[in-house]
Each structure stands twice: as C-alpha cells, then as structure tokens.
Scaffold this motif. Structure first.
Motif, PDB file in Angstrom:
ATOM      1  N   GLY A 215       0.816  -1.208   0.000  1.00 56.24           N
ATOM      2  CA  GLY A 215       0.000   0.000   0.000  1.00 56.24           C
ATOM      3  C   GLY A 215       0.851   1.261   0.000  1.00 56.24           C
ATOM      4  N   ASN A 249     -10.689   3.872   3.403  1.00 54.41           N
ATOM      5  CA  ASN A 249     -10.802   2.494   2.931  1.00 54.41           C
ATOM      6  C   ASN A 249      -9.991   2.236   1.676  1.00 54.41           C
ATOM      7  N   GLY A 250      -9.041   3.151   1.382  1.00 51.70           N
ATOM      8  CA  GLY A 250      -8.075   2.830   0.343  1.00 51.70           C
ATOM      9  C   GLY A 250      -8.055   3.709  -0.893  1.00 51.70           C
ATOM     10  N   ARG A 254      -8.269  -0.147  -3.688  1.00 45.96           N
ATOM     11  CA  ARG A 254      -8.045  -1.100  -2.611  1.00 45.96           C
ATOM     12  C   ARG A 254      -8.094  -2.522  -3.170  1.00 45.96           C
ATOM     13  N   LYS A 267      -5.085  -1.505   1.392  1.00 46.22           N
ATOM     14  CA  LYS A 267      -5.594  -0.192   1.015  1.00 46.22           C
ATOM     15  C   LYS A 267      -4.516   0.598   0.289  1.00 46.22           C
TER      16      LYS A 267
END
Lengths: 430, 430
Positions: A215, A249-250, A254, A267
C-alpha cells in the motif's frame, strides 16, 4: 405482554420463549407493541415541552434547501465510529462500526470500520500508480484512469479485521456496546476490476506462486498472498457502495480479497510483486501469527471463519418489559454463504432457527431475525452461525481448547448476552 | 486496437462491434487497455509536476487521523447531486443523482436524489408521531421509539420520481450528463416495519379501500394509495443503507412503496388516513395526471415501468480511440425483476444480450455490462430492458404514439447515445 396474540400464534420452537421464525409474517397478527393514542404519551421518558407532536413547528415553515452531498440528521450525531485501540504512534489504531445502531446488511461508507497503521494518506488519483512486476512477462503500470476503463464486477462483501472481537480472549467478559467489541467488520458493495485480468495481461510466470501486495501509506504496509486466491476472485476495488472508495478504505484503489482477513485487503494499493515465496513481512510474522497449545504457530490464517452476533438486544440497550421482541443480528462467513443461524434464549440448551433476510450472499453480511416472547425473567441469548461448508461457529470453550490462551486473532466464538430481570443486557461467558 | 485479442475471442453477437457478454470472463484474455511502464506516462493529459508517481509525498508522512463519520476524498468533490428544476417557491425543486459517476447498484445516501415541494423539515424524532386513523377499529399513534421495536424487513429498492427523464418529451434531445437527465432515480437498502403489521393492529374496516398518506413537511404533502398495495409490500422505512433514513429522504420515517412512483413513497410520514375513496389531492389531480391522445386522462399511474440507461459511455464522457470497451448501465422495473437487457451499437438494428450483475432483485437497480469493440467510427448506442412480466421498454416513437405530446410523467423510452468519430457522445433521437 403479547396480550393480543392468540395462543395458537405462539408456536414455541425452543426454550425461553423463542417462537417460530414465521410468526411475524402471519396476517392479522397484533403485537400490542404500540399503544393507543391516549396511553402512549405517558410512556415518553422526557415529554417534549417546546414542541406539540400534533402541531410541530416544522409543518409551519419551509424546510432546509437542497444539498449537493447529504449527511445524517443532527439527531443521529451519536451514531459514529468508536475510535480506539493502540493509537501510539499517531495514526496507528482502529475505529469500530457501531453495529448495534445499524440495520440491514450495508454499512454506510461513513461508518465502515478503519484499521490504519500510519494514518490515512491523501492520495492524488492523477499521481497514483499501480505496478505489477516480478515474475511476469510484461511489467505493467496502471493509472487510475486506466483501471476505470477495464471491465468491472460488483460484489457485496464483508471485510473483517483479523483482530476483531479479540477481547473475547480476555479472562473476564468485556462490557461494551456490540459494535465496540465486534465492530471491526463492515459490509459494502465493492466494484472493481477482476485482478485476474490484470495479472493475465502482465503474463504470470509459471514459477510464480505468491504475490506481495503493498500500500501507499507511510509504512508501505505489505502482505504476501497466494497467487491462486488472487487469480480466483480478488479485485482492484474502485467503488464502495456506488461511489469511489473512501480515503480511509483505500482511495483511490483497494485490493479486495473476498472472505479473507482485513489486512489482506490492502488499502491504497500501489504494488503487486509476483514471486515464488512469501516475503515474511512484519504483518505476517510479528503480527497475524499465533502460538498454539501444541507449540506450533498458526500463520497465513487468511479465511475469516463463520461468525454471528445479536445486535438487538445487546449491551447498552434496554428491554421494555415482558413482550414479544424481535431478536436481530448479523452472520457472515469467509468460506461462502451462511446456511443457518440459530438463536438460543436459555444459554444454548435449546436452539431455534432464525429467519435469514434475502438475498443471502457469499462472503457477505446476512441479517437474521427471530421472534422472542420474553417473560421478563433472566435469560441468556446466543446466536450460532453455520455456513454452506457445514462449518459451525464454536462455543468459546471449544475455541480456547483448540487455540489456547495465547490467542489474539480470529476470535469467532458464540457470543452470549445476559438479559437481567430489570431489562439490562450484559456480556457473559456462558 | 485490441491487438492482443485473438480473433476467436471476438465473437460478434450484434452489429457495430458488440461482443459476446462472456468475453471478459475468458482466462488469459489480454485487453491492451493498460500500456507498459514506458509508454504510459506520455498518455497523461497533464503530467503531474509537484509529485513523482514513483515516490509521492504521502508515503513519507503519517496520514490523516481517524474520523467518527467519514466523507469522500477531496478529489471527488465534483461528484455531487445536480440541484435544479423549479425552485420557486423556495424549497420546491429537485436534485439529481450523478448516475454516470457511480458503479454497482447502491446509491450512496449522500447522493440519493431529492424532490421536495417545501424544503427538508428538521424533525425531532422524540416529537414526531405516526397516526393511523379513519376506517379502523382502533386509531393508533406511534412514536419513532415504538416503531423501532417492531419486526422489520430489508429490501434493496429503487425509488424513481414520476417525472424522471421527462426531458425526453422535448422536441429536441436534451444535452446533459446522464444523471442530470435520468437521475431522479436512486437505489438503496431500505429497512422498516411491514405496514400490514401496523394496519392489522389498527384493525382495518372491511369497507376501507384507500389510504391517504401525509407527510410532515410544510405543505403536508398527501397522496391516495390503494389499501391493497399497502397491505401487500409497503413498509414504514426507518433505515436507508444501514443507517437511519436521511433528512432529505424522510427522516425519521418514510413510507416505502416498492416499484411505485416516488411521490407515493411519502417522506416524513405522519398520518395514514384509512378511507373508502381517494382524496383527489393536488398531487394526484393537478399533477401526476396526463391527458392522452384519446382525450382521456391517465391518473393513479403508480407503477414505474421497466427502463434502462447506459451510464458509460454517456454524454460528457469521451472515448479513448478504437479499442474494446465495457458498456455499463442500469435497468429497473417497478413490476418485478429485470429478466434481460439488450444493447445495440447500430441504433437498434441488431441487439446483443448484456451480462446482468447478480444479485438481480425485484424492483431494484440491476447493473448490466457488455463488451464492445469500437472501431472508431460513428455509432448509436441503445439499451433495452425487459422485465419478468415480459414487458419490453419501448422505443420513443412508440411511447409518443401511445401517450401523445402532452406527456410529462412516466417517460421510459429507450435512450440513444451517439458516439462520434472524435469520441464525443451526445443524446439523439434515433
């Protein structure tokens, strides 16, 4: 209590007052939960002084104007995520979904649980890239605009933190609202690009068997994932409940790995490194690994096993005297669809099958409901989920026997709420 | 274009390049939408100067903290409802859902369309009451707290304004984004109390056949509804997409009438007057009534007939050269489930069946997708919905022949987008 229910309506299907799940569908049924106009106002805890219910001020003036993007009522300001957990260093912690305040199966995106290790990056989608490299024929780099042009699919899926409900391992039952105990799980409609399309485009080497997903947060959080799962049903998530993925939430993308523990749903996804072995990263060795009674360790315990929870009644709520109530809750399984949820009002001595709200979807929240004639005496409420593989949610003592006292992750034991004679509800081990 | 697609993958199923709907599911398919790392950056319209995609600033600092209630990314601030329509007097108008910006079937509650006649009342749920009276044995008054204790059910349902898409009646095709033309329709998971439970509790007189539903806005908006529909599947909606109903959608309670025109889903519901005849209110006589070519008028046209719309590509978006694209859109029917959506790239000469995203639910949005090999030449895109009753969405000329030129409500004709050689998309009648 239930004075207007005919005795033939009250088909007991388990001890403690549990009624047949079809009770509420019966035409002509009178529940006597509502009172007539005269008796009703006396029930109000704090009768409104400023407003006359029969002639409130808002019917006498034009209301608020249109809004580009709406928000909940000011009277619902208490319905927020419960921020907590290990907040040192800054940006490392959790926020819990208030499951006991919600109904249905969708978690509104503003209330989807959060687990960050280094805060929420503010990513410019025009700059962000996703790179696929390693054991591939053609390393590829995608812009977000590129990804938006790919074929997509949508799925309603829960995402659950591997550490959700881990207060269940405590010696003493924790006393908190249901969401602040079990709310590191949420459910949304995710839409994105099947990852198999992108991996196939890169041309995966036959020697490849793992993928390291990374991420774009400050810690560059990474985890190792079996290539087979990613080829099977993972996707690059671009939309959450219809709109673009939320920052926490990314955003902008995601990794969505249906049914697997939250941390695998990386994420702010920036890199997929195709390899032939796991990377043994911090988050799969120092964390998300557990010592068993045998002395062996559980690692790569990806799938979230079947679980259920009664959200109403639950701690912090209060019963309003002997009457017919609807027991409501959520069940989910990382292995497929929920096939059955049973509820008990006598601590597990007897069980009644709850009604499952359709649609029942794989690796998704399933809402269950069950009618209960509470007689006003002490009761012990439990729910027990079974999924389509036949897996049954275990009692707490069974889970502890299998997993030992060193557990931290993947706590999915049956939860028990004690209903007291005065209507208060607490968490017990029973 | 599509250089890496093997010719056997491109199974033409209709003219103008429409491919078999299963194309994208084929393993190993290479779409060539993404470029390799070297070629990609040149494609960026405005190459970022301040940020290096390979080393962006956000991976070097702790991100933003946790939030009680989240919001979309600041980079998505353009995704808002389009406020418009007849805004005199103040509070009377509409706001449109930006359907072309969304994916999946859930409309996030912040973007659910609005139609108010007198603004959005700020209702205190502790004061609000729902009264059921008239031809009943026991008039009842419910507080919101009462209603929350009743058995509930959840359904994913669209709500569509009876006046949605009415620019389609214009002599010239309107040029607007898809949502600002057709976006007075949205879809949410609604949870509430089956109205039949409450009506049965009140004890409906056998002589009763209609119910006048009234809202608590300044105009006390009211409509007449057949008792049979309310007993069948209507509910008193308390939750929208998991959380309590939003103010602009009726907080604290909204009447939910599946598949029927928006105005029947009375917001801020305060009164249900059970009667033996419709009230002939302003909103069912001066409005929501239409003169037909025969000289007769259509009234009480409650059901929203089957309809579909291509959201991508659509006006305001742009094609990026000859390639394989995914046509995406929404279909819905007030009469039940969508059974089929066909798409055409040659203005309706030939049709290909689109893939329907499961779950396909009754009186709910259904997302459809279809692969299309655009050859870079002018094309005419259409979609056509069929529902489980066998009803087929009509062509525009058929609708006008049946309904005449005085139409204002219930416009559900097939929509045609013209794709130009330069990749621009416009609305045409064809």
């Amino acid at each position: 209590m239930a004075g207007k229910l005919a005795s033939e309506d009250l088909i007991a299907v388990a001890g403690g007052g549990l009624l047949h799940r079809r009770l509420f569908l019966k035409a002509g049924l009178v529940l006597a939960t509502a009172q007539t106009a005269t008796s009703l106002r006396a029930e109000e805890a704090s009768p409104p002084k400023a407003e006359d219910p029969a002639d409130p001020s808002w019917i006498h003036k034009t209301g608020l104007p249109f809004t580009g993007y709406g928000a909940p009522s000011k009277y619902e300001k208490h319905v927020v995520r419960n921020i907590g957990g290990n907040r040192t260093p800054q940006g490392d912690g959790v926020s819990w979904t208030p499951l006991e305040e919600l109904e249905g199966i969708v978690t509104p995106s503003g209330l989807h649980f959060e687990r960050h290790h280094d805060g929420v990056p503010e990513i410019d989608p025009a700059v962000h890239r996703l790179v696929i490299h390693g054991l591939v024929q053609r390393p590829l780099e995608f812009t977000v605009a590129n990804l938006l042009r790919y074929p997509m699919r949508s799925r309603f899926l829960f995402i659950e933190c591997g550490g959700n409900s881990n207060a269940g391992w405590h010696e003493e039952p924790i006393q908190r609202p249901a969401g602040a105990f079990h709310g590191l799980v949420s459910c949304a409609e995710w839409t994105g690009v099947p990852l198999s399309l992108l991996l196939n485009e890169a041309g995966v080497d036959p020697k490849a068997s793992w993928v390291i997903a990374e991420g774009a947060d400050a810690g560059l959080l990474n985890v190792s994932l079996p290539l087979s799962k990613l080829m099977d049903d993972a996707m690059v998530g671009l939309y959450q409940n219809g709109e673009r993925v939320r920052p926490e939430n990314g955003y902008p993308i995601r990794l969505i790995v249906p049914g697997w523990e939250g941390i695998t749903n990386v994420k702010w996804l920036r890199r997929l490194h195709v390899t032939d072995a796991p990377a043994m990263t911090r988050n799969e060795t120092a964390k998300y690994t557990e010592l068993l009674p045998s002395g062996k360790a559980r690692m790569f315990t990806f799938v979230m096993d079947a679980k259920s929870l009664i959200t109403s009644p639950s701690p912090g709520q209060k019963m309003h005297g002997a009457n017919v109530y609807e027991i409501r809750g959520l069940a989910w399984s990382g292995s497929g669809k929920i096939s059955k949820v049973e509820v008990s009002a006598d601590g597990g001595k007897s069980w009644a099958e709850a009604e499952l709200q359709d649609p029942v979807m794989s690796q998704c929240f399933t809402r269950f409901r069950s009618p209960w004639a509470w007689d006003g005496k002490a009761a012990l409420l439990k729910s027990r989920a079974t999924d389509e593989t036949g897996y049954v949610q275990p009692e707490r003592d069974v889970l502890i026997k299998e997993r030992g006292r060193e557990g931290y992750f993947h706590y999915n034991a049956i939860v028990c709420w004690a209903v007291d004679e005065d209507g208060t509800i607490s968490h017990v081990y029973a």
